[in-house]
Write a protein that holds these residues in place. Structure first.
Motif, mmCIF file in Angstrom:
data_model
loop_
_atom_site.group_PDB
_atom_site.id
_atom_site.type_symbol
_atom_site.label_atom_id
_atom_site.label_comp_id
_atom_site.label_asym_id
_atom_site.label_seq_id
_atom_site.Cartn_x
_atom_site.Cartn_y
_atom_site.Cartn_z
ATOM 1 N N TYR A 79 0.861 -1.189 0.000
ATOM 2 C CA TYR A 79 0.000 0.000 0.000
ATOM 3 C C TYR A 79 0.892 1.231 0.000
ATOM 4 N N THR A 80 1.078 1.794 -1.174
ATOM 5 C CA THR A 80 1.932 2.977 -1.294
ATOM 6 C C THR A 80 1.707 3.601 -2.661
ATOM 7 N N PHE A 81 2.326 4.743 -2.870
ATOM 8 C CA PHE A 81 2.218 5.405 -4.158
ATOM 9 C C PHE A 81 2.977 4.598 -5.217
ATOM 10 N N ILE A 82 2.446 4.619 -6.414
ATOM 11 C CA ILE A 82 2.959 3.782 -7.515
ATOM 12 C C ILE A 82 4.428 4.064 -7.858
ATOM 13 N N ALA A 83 4.909 5.278 -7.511
ATOM 14 C CA ALA A 83 6.304 5.627 -7.823
ATOM 15 C C ALA A 83 7.290 4.634 -7.214
ATOM 16 N N GLY A 117 -8.762 3.264 -2.378
ATOM 17 C CA GLY A 117 -9.148 2.125 -1.528
ATOM 18 C C GLY A 117 -8.589 0.814 -2.047
ATOM 19 N N ALA A 118 -7.656 0.917 -2.963
ATOM 20 C CA ALA A 118 -7.150 -0.306 -3.594
ATOM 21 C C ALA A 118 -5.638 -0.417 -3.445
ATOM 22 N N VAL A 119 -5.180 -1.636 -3.568
ATOM 23 C CA VAL A 119 -3.749 -1.900 -3.441
ATOM 24 C C VAL A 119 -3.193 -1.965 -4.861
ATOM 25 N N TYR A 120 -2.226 -2.801 -5.132
ATOM 26 C CA TYR A 120 -1.655 -2.929 -6.484
ATOM 27 C C TYR A 120 -2.695 -3.316 -7.520
ATOM 28 N N ASP A 121 -3.835 -3.880 -7.059
ATOM 29 C CA ASP A 121 -4.824 -4.300 -8.044
ATOM 30 C C ASP A 121 -5.557 -3.105 -8.661
ATOM 31 N N ALA A 122 -5.229 -1.888 -8.193
ATOM 32 C CA ALA A 122 -5.763 -0.686 -8.848
ATOM 33 C C ALA A 122 -4.978 -0.400 -10.121
ATOM 34 N N ASN A 173 -0.272 -6.707 -14.899
ATOM 35 C CA ASN A 173 0.136 -7.254 -16.200
ATOM 36 C C ASN A 173 1.623 -7.102 -16.465
ATOM 37 N N MET A 174 2.340 -6.554 -15.477
ATOM 38 C CA MET A 174 3.786 -6.301 -15.641
ATOM 39 C C MET A 174 4.036 -5.549 -16.940
ATOM 40 N N GLY A 229 -5.647 -10.417 -4.491
ATOM 41 C CA GLY A 229 -5.658 -11.295 -3.319
ATOM 42 C C GLY A 229 -4.284 -11.713 -2.857
ATOM 43 N N MET A 230 -3.240 -11.155 -3.488
ATOM 44 C CA MET A 230 -1.882 -11.556 -3.103
ATOM 45 C C MET A 230 -1.507 -11.045 -1.707
ATOM 46 N N CYS A 231 -2.020 -9.875 -1.364
ATOM 47 C CA CYS A 231 -1.801 -9.322 -0.023
ATOM 48 C C CYS A 231 -3.176 -9.023 0.596
ATOM 49 N N PRO A 232 -3.859 -10.081 1.022
ATOM 50 C CA PRO A 232 -5.267 -9.927 1.421
ATOM 51 C C PRO A 232 -5.479 -9.005 2.617
ATOM 52 N N ARG A 233 -4.543 -9.003 3.557
ATOM 53 C CA ARG A 233 -4.742 -8.142 4.742
ATOM 54 C C ARG A 233 -4.650 -6.676 4.337
ATOM 55 N N THR A 234 -3.704 -6.372 3.456
ATOM 56 C CA THR A 234 -3.566 -4.991 2.989
ATOM 57 C C THR A 234 -4.819 -4.556 2.239
ATOM 58 N N GLU A 235 -5.315 -5.445 1.403
ATOM 59 C CA GLU A 235 -6.536 -5.123 0.653
ATOM 60 C C GLU A 235 -7.685 -4.834 1.612
#
Ligand SMILES: Cc1ncc(COP(=O)(O)O)c(C=O)c1O
Length: 412
Positions: free
Chosen positions: A103-107, A335-340, A346-347, A371-377
């Protein structure tokens, strides 16, 4: 009977939005104006040479060193540039993995890829900072660095992070972009790891519009960072091996503004922490919300109020209703993690061969998926984020309290 919500046709708590979350920019004034004018009058926009060099970036660097009590600071063109420069200085490159909080900025993610390494996501805990337990599990023989992010003015549990890093022989890079001046156990963040990075972009505590800073106590790492950020040059320093660097230099215009902004930081933090404490006093007893945990030893800079509601649905409803009352809020990062970010899932790199993920030097197998980091999500989806500003007066403070209580009475 609770008052009708503005989104249902009731009277909003405020008629106008709250001051925007640009702390340093809101306090800009004559001092910054004079600083910029001085650069123009002396025709001195470049730090290393020109008709009349004023050395404002150097002055900023020396001030940062004193402020953070650290040996070396290097002004750079942005926080993202700083993260890349620090990673490269640490020797991160093809074949390496770098740990990044989920959970952080995409940079943070992009800079690792730009350094041609593979990001490995680690859960955050209820402090919204990296979870030391998950960190321990995600370290692999390929881990070259651990990037921790002190999110929104609050330090990570640095004792735990440094102990894990040291026992695995891995470097820690502190991303302090959102936490200039944050304190952990009496020391300012940025000096706990091998290197630290700050940003001066407009949403940050202090700003020069763009800009950043890389810090370290290690002379050799500093020299590598200097070379990486300036076409391989070391200028006034001596030592270390030449390398092919890039250009992430800070301009004197940014440096001059940064000098002034840094002088305002303590006052700014005092104002923001007061605002936050007053708000927390007013909403601390609201049933159904749980506040972000502040790790033991961390002192909150007061950049925002963050709390969790019971579910993703209540969080979305809460934000919608609060914004209707003109209390600016959001679910941070949607409200989203990397799945945003489809580009993460898709790398999607800038060029089709897919480096670093397909790099022949990389012998790991990484896959990013929902779902890779479910607690963070779960934390991210239940989170409410109310950014604060140093210009909040008693009226604004009271409105936030009234707004949160009003919405909670309907939504929770
Ligand atoms: C945690 C974090 N790291 C890095 C950055 C990048 O900083 P910049 O916008 O100055 O490139 C930001 C901010 O935008 C950030 O929030």
């Amino acid at each position: 009977m609770a008052e009708t919500l503005a989104i249902d046709g009731g009277k909003p708590v405020r008629n106008e939005p709250l001051p925007p979350p640009y702390p340093g920019a809101l306090l800009m004034g004559e001092e910054e104006k004079r600083a910029v004018l001085e650069i123009i009058e002396h025709k001195a926009p470049f730090r290393y040479y020109g008709p009349d060099v004023l050395k404002k970036v150097s002055q900023f660097e020396r001030s940062v060193e004193r402020y953070l009590e650290i040996n070396h600071a290097l002004g750079v063109s942005s926080g993202t540039a700083g993260v890349k420069v620090a990673l490269v200085a640490l020797g991160v490159g093809p074949g390496d993995e770098v740990i990044v909080p989920a959970y952080t900025f995409i940079a943070c993610v992009s800079a690792v890829v730009a350094a041609r390494a593979v990001p490995i996501f680690v859960e955050v805990d209820d402090s919204l900072n990296i979870d030391p337990y998950d960190l321990r599990d995600k370290i692999s023989p390929r881990t070259k660095a651990i990037m921790v992010v002190h999110l929104q003015g609050v330090s990570c549990d640095m004792d735990a992070v440094v102990a894990i890093a040291d026992s695995n022989g891995v470097a820690v890079l502190e991303d302090c972009a959102q936490s200039f001046g944050a304190v952990y156990k009496g020391r300012k963040v940025g000096a706990f790891g091998k290197m630290g990075v700050f940003s001066l972009q407009i949403n940050k505590l202090i700003t020069a519009g763009e800009g950043g800073c890389v810090v370290t106590n290690d002379r050799d790492l500093f020299h590598r960072a200097v070379r990486c950020h300036d076409h391989g040059n070391l200028r006034e320093f001596e030592g270390g091996a030449p390398l092919l660097g890039e250009n992430y230099r800070m301009s004197e215009l940014a440096g001059a503004v940064a000098v002034v902004q840094l002088q305002k930081l303590e006052d700014l933090v005092a104002k923001m922490t007061r605002v936050k404490q007053e708000i927390l006093r007013g909403i601390g007893d609201v049933a159904g919300i749980t506040f972000r945990r502040i790790p033991d030893g961390a002192e909150d800079l007061g950049t925002s109020v963050m709390f969790f509601t019971p579910s993703a649905k209540t969080a979305a409803d809460f934000v919608k209703a609060l914004n209707g009352e003109n209390i600016n809020s959001s679910q941070m990062y949607g409200g989203a993690v990397y799945d945003a970010y489809p580009q993460v899932l898709n790398m999607s790199t800038a060029t089709p061969e897919g480096c670093p993920f397909t790099c022949p030097y990389y012998d790991g197998k990484v896959r990013y998926y929902h779902g890779m980091c479910p607690r963070t999500e779960a934390f991210a989806r239940r989170l409410i984020y109310i950014p604060l500003a140093p210009t909040f007066e008693d009226r604004e403070i009271a409105d936030v309290v009234i707004g949160v209580r009003k919405v909670a009475a309907h939504v929770l």
